[in-house]
Write a protein that holds these residues in place. Sequence first.
Motif, mmCIF file in Angstrom:
data_model
loop_
_atom_site.group_PDB
_atom_site.id
_atom_site.type_symbol
_atom_site.label_atom_id
_atom_site.label_comp_id
_atom_site.label_asym_id
_atom_site.label_seq_id
_atom_site.Cartn_x
_atom_site.Cartn_y
_atom_site.Cartn_z
ATOM 1 N N ASP A 172 -4.268 5.285 6.312
ATOM 2 C CA ASP A 172 -5.430 5.519 5.455
ATOM 3 C C ASP A 172 -5.608 4.487 4.355
ATOM 4 O O ASP A 172 -6.439 4.678 3.467
ATOM 5 C CB ASP A 172 -5.336 6.918 4.838
ATOM 6 C CG ASP A 172 -5.459 8.016 5.885
ATOM 7 O OD1 ASP A 172 -5.927 7.716 7.000
ATOM 8 O OD2 ASP A 172 -5.077 9.158 5.608
ATOM 9 N N THR A 173 -4.837 3.420 4.394
ATOM 10 C CA THR A 173 -5.045 2.350 3.413
ATOM 11 C C THR A 173 -4.960 0.978 4.079
ATOM 12 O O THR A 173 -5.959 0.251 4.151
ATOM 13 C CB THR A 173 -4.031 2.443 2.258
ATOM 14 O OG1 THR A 173 -4.029 3.760 1.710
ATOM 15 C CG2 THR A 173 -4.407 1.464 1.154
ATOM 16 N N LYS A 189 -0.470 7.879 4.735
ATOM 17 C CA LYS A 189 -1.412 7.518 3.674
ATOM 18 C C LYS A 189 -1.400 6.025 3.387
ATOM 19 O O LYS A 189 -2.441 5.432 3.094
ATOM 20 C CB LYS A 189 -1.096 8.291 2.391
ATOM 21 C CG LYS A 189 -1.212 9.796 2.519
ATOM 22 C CD LYS A 189 -2.528 10.257 3.132
ATOM 23 C CE LYS A 189 -3.731 9.914 2.281
ATOM 24 N NZ LYS A 189 -4.993 10.375 2.899
ATOM 25 N N LYS A 232 -9.064 1.295 -1.152
ATOM 26 C CA LYS A 232 -8.590 1.463 -2.537
ATOM 27 C C LYS A 232 -8.528 0.143 -3.306
ATOM 28 O O LYS A 232 -7.773 0.013 -4.281
ATOM 29 C CB LYS A 232 -7.221 2.156 -2.562
ATOM 30 C CG LYS A 232 -7.194 3.501 -1.849
ATOM 31 C CD LYS A 232 -5.791 4.049 -1.706
ATOM 32 C CE LYS A 232 -5.760 5.315 -0.862
ATOM 33 N NZ LYS A 232 -6.149 5.112 0.543
ATOM 34 N N ILE A 236 0.868 4.089 -2.949
ATOM 35 C CA ILE A 236 0.735 5.533 -2.721
ATOM 36 C C ILE A 236 1.920 6.270 -3.329
ATOM 37 O O ILE A 236 1.766 7.311 -3.978
ATOM 38 C CB ILE A 236 0.637 5.840 -1.217
ATOM 39 C CG1 ILE A 236 -0.610 5.172 -0.610
ATOM 40 C CG2 ILE A 236 0.601 7.336 -0.976
ATOM 41 C CD1 ILE A 236 -1.916 5.661 -1.161
ATOM 42 N N GLU A 283 -11.042 4.181 1.295
ATOM 43 C CA GLU A 283 -9.702 4.223 1.876
ATOM 44 C C GLU A 283 -8.920 2.955 1.530
ATOM 45 O O GLU A 283 -7.703 3.003 1.308
ATOM 46 C CB GLU A 283 -9.774 4.387 3.404
ATOM 47 C CG GLU A 283 -10.389 5.697 3.871
ATOM 48 C CD GLU A 283 -9.447 6.883 3.737
ATOM 49 O OE1 GLU A 283 -8.529 6.836 2.885
ATOM 50 O OE2 GLU A 283 -9.626 7.861 4.466
ATOM 51 N N SER A 288 -12.212 4.190 -4.752
ATOM 52 C CA SER A 288 -11.276 5.086 -4.063
ATOM 53 C C SER A 288 -11.801 6.503 -4.139
ATOM 54 O O SER A 288 -12.770 6.799 -4.847
ATOM 55 C CB SER A 288 -9.884 5.008 -4.695
ATOM 56 O OG SER A 288 -9.900 5.563 -5.999
ATOM 57 N N GLN A 294 0.820 -1.205 0.000
ATOM 58 C CA GLN A 294 0.000 0.000 0.000
ATOM 59 C C GLN A 294 0.859 1.261 0.000
ATOM 60 O O GLN A 294 0.533 2.243 -0.674
ATOM 61 C CB GLN A 294 -0.947 -0.003 1.201
ATOM 62 C CG GLN A 294 -1.931 -1.160 1.222
ATOM 63 C CD GLN A 294 -2.694 -1.306 -0.084
ATOM 64 O OE1 GLN A 294 -3.082 -0.324 -0.706
ATOM 65 N NE2 GLN A 294 -2.912 -2.542 -0.506
#
Length: 955
Positions: A553-554, A549, A711, A426, A709, A715, A422
Amino acid sequence: MKPVPTATYRIQFGPAFTFQHLKEVVPFLRRMGISCIYASPIFKARRGSTHGYDVVDFSEINPELGGREGFESLMDEIRRHGMSWLQDMVPNHMAYSAQNRFLVDVGENGPNSRYFDFFDVEWDHPYEGIRGRVLAPFLGSFYGECLEKGEIQLVFDERGFAVRYYDMRFPLRIESYADLLTYRLGSLRGKLPPDEPDFIKLHGILGILYVLRTLPSGAISDERYDQIRFIKIMLWELCNRNPEIRSFMDETIRVLNDRPAREESVRFMERLLGDQHYRLAHWKVAAEEINYRRFFNINELISLRMENPKGFDYVHSLLLELIEEGSVSGLRIDHIDGLFDPSRYLTKLHESTGGVYTVVEKILAFGESIPEFWPVAGTTGYDFLNIVNGLFCDSRNAKVFDRIYSRFAGGPLSFDGIVFEQKKLIAERRMAGDVENLAHIIKKISDRYMRGSDLTMLGIRRAVVQVLARFPVYRTYFNGNSFRPEDREFIRSTLERAREEDPDLVHEFHFLDQLHDPEFVDGLPEEDRSEWLNAIMRFQQLTAPLMAKGFEDTALYVYNRLLSLNEVGGSPDRFGIHARVFHEFNQRRRASHPHSMSTTSTHDTKRGEDVRARINVLSEVPGEWERRLRVWSKLNAGFKTVVDGKRVPDPNVEYALYQTILGAFPFGVDALLSDLASRRKETMASPRADAYEDFVDRMKAYAVKAVREAKTHTSWLLPDPDYESAVTSFIEAVLRLDAENRFLREFLPFQKKIAFFGVWNSLSQVLLKTASPGVPDFYQGTELWDLNLVDPDNRRPVDFAQREALLNDIIARADEDILSLMADLLAAKEDGRVKLFAIHRALGARRRKAGLFDEGTYVPLKVKGKHRGSVIAFARRHGETWSIAVAPRFLVDLVKEGDLPLGKAVWKDTTLVLPPLCREPWEDAISGQILARERFLPVGEVFEHFPAALLINGT
């Protein structure tokens, strides 16, 4: 260091909760036991901001909150109650907005702006399209399409010329005014005689504009600003005074905005916009090409350069004034890892403030600590949150949960692998522009050195991505002066792993290793050393947002084994902790940062503290949890929708949804269903029914955020409406408020059980937070059950009037008959009063014995007997005064659902072994009971009336 708070209370300000609202709440908070208001940002933010982190002016208190006058009135009330104020400060970024007058000034003046160096912009970018121009990635379509369609509109008002894109406004550089005023000037000559005074003044303005164009770049002067101010005022006066000039201006703007029909207007506007200090672009461009640093990857938040002394002074001028006058007595520094040099920033802040109580928002990995040379009291408490949360997850069932998760969801068991993938995603897709900028900096250096001259831009970029994605912590803190051996070890171990996985990049990894070698850097000539340090600092500055992130957040939305562990700063792969680890953490904290914050919920946590407390109960009942999963999945299979050939939601999402529903499910729904079954029609319009429908809506909103989040299927950048609709339809179906809903009928008995045992986890959590080393912090509204989910769910309005009434009743009844009160609270625990009672009583003890809890030593206590693993106990000592905190956990096997975990019949021979030097008798600060025991204290006696105890001797 200035005075330390006894207990803090986080307030989220916004248009719906202002200084006046808090003023009315202060007496309640003080009576509850709070000593310090912990305030969200109060400086002027973008209009309508619900959080305050999008600051537009640090020199003004937000007028939407009440402004300076409202703040001073509130401070009078704060002081009257003997309380203090801890201010959340945002030094890293501001709003990228026309309301940000400093950014507007840069847009108008470029390098001639007083604020040109305030913002973290790479003006000399390698890409010509953004060299000398800051990217403005806010267009909904490609730039050319927006321009040709006329979506980018030229406007003029008292602020001067600008272009507007819907509700966004971008100023034109002052030199561009000449092009606009001369575009159709000939049409005005036929209407105004050459000697007409207003026509002469207009020509005078053009003369000043031509002079401004001849000034050298970087020439910053008061005279230039005076001339710009004169031009704007005079143009506006001429337009309002002379109808011909007004008509000329209006027609010029109309012609240039009529682009679909006028090719010449398109060409003119293209030239005009190409001459600005910003470049308008499609919002997706920022993911791959960007020349300003953002807060994480949020285009609307542009970062500041706190290493710039003038920028530092501007950002902190009003804050320092408030500290000097005694209004602000403490600071919380937001996103400390985003700054270029956190260590130097904190040192300067410490010197500027006189050493006020300061904590930093710093996310620590398990076992990591903040740099010892930082002049701060500690962190905002995520480290404590995850340690105390881990106490209530039964680590003995880790492998069982692995199997359950794998069998039901096909869930990947390598959390480390998920985080890597992840973060890499990002880095390569969402923050590729930031990675590219760092790679260019490193490439520029490598070209000048023998061992780096053959490294290509592509190779460097690949190596940087690999290292960033594997980096185990948020950030390191090498700055040329300060250095931690552990930071060097983080780099080395990461590079070693990267080499094993991608040996083709061995030379690139070697160069990155050398880049971070303090001995090598110290031996460089001064000019080279400065460049190398800049590269190191920029690398360090990028690791934190990428971790946030990719991890927060993932990955935390992809790996769903037990959601109570999926928290900011947490370790979802670490299934619970041993009591010894908790005690060791508290002992280290007591020795190094005794006044660090201890929190259990914040505005950024993924779920409320009591949601986590409930979900943790699942770790005690893995067999029943798996059986229920199978039943629910069969019952709800028909509610899934086929999207692109796949049934939605997939098992991994479904697995997470069931945990979330269990954790956040409101109390009392079983009674509501019973009423419906008996056909009581008034129930359908009752407040309880409305609250339940609100819960369903909240669950749907949460589910959409969670899947975006993750993804995996949708997303934020590329939402899939069909997939998201299928997920929300599934939630609507399974939570349908209907007596015939088979899922709810099957679900509720188990949910009630989980909620019942979650209550005891929550009360224990309150006690441990209050009695442990550190400053206990309470997020707004969490004095009753906190069944909220991630923001914006946890920022909903709080009913303080209800809480004040409940507290007043608790205090009055405690004075009359505390045993009767506790019995009543435990019998009606669903209403949350029992938690409010525990907080009030524990904070009262902390306030009365401030020295004990601020400075007392920490002594883990031994527990003997049959249920020793279900008790956490420790002592604090200050002189001859002792306290003992005793909290239960893992109660599923001790008591039946519905029975209270009280008395000798439950706790059998479980006994506390007391320290040899402490004196009796003991008074329980929560229940008020007196215990006279010297060396051994039966837990059944301690928990005779209440399932948590804070014993203090000599009272």
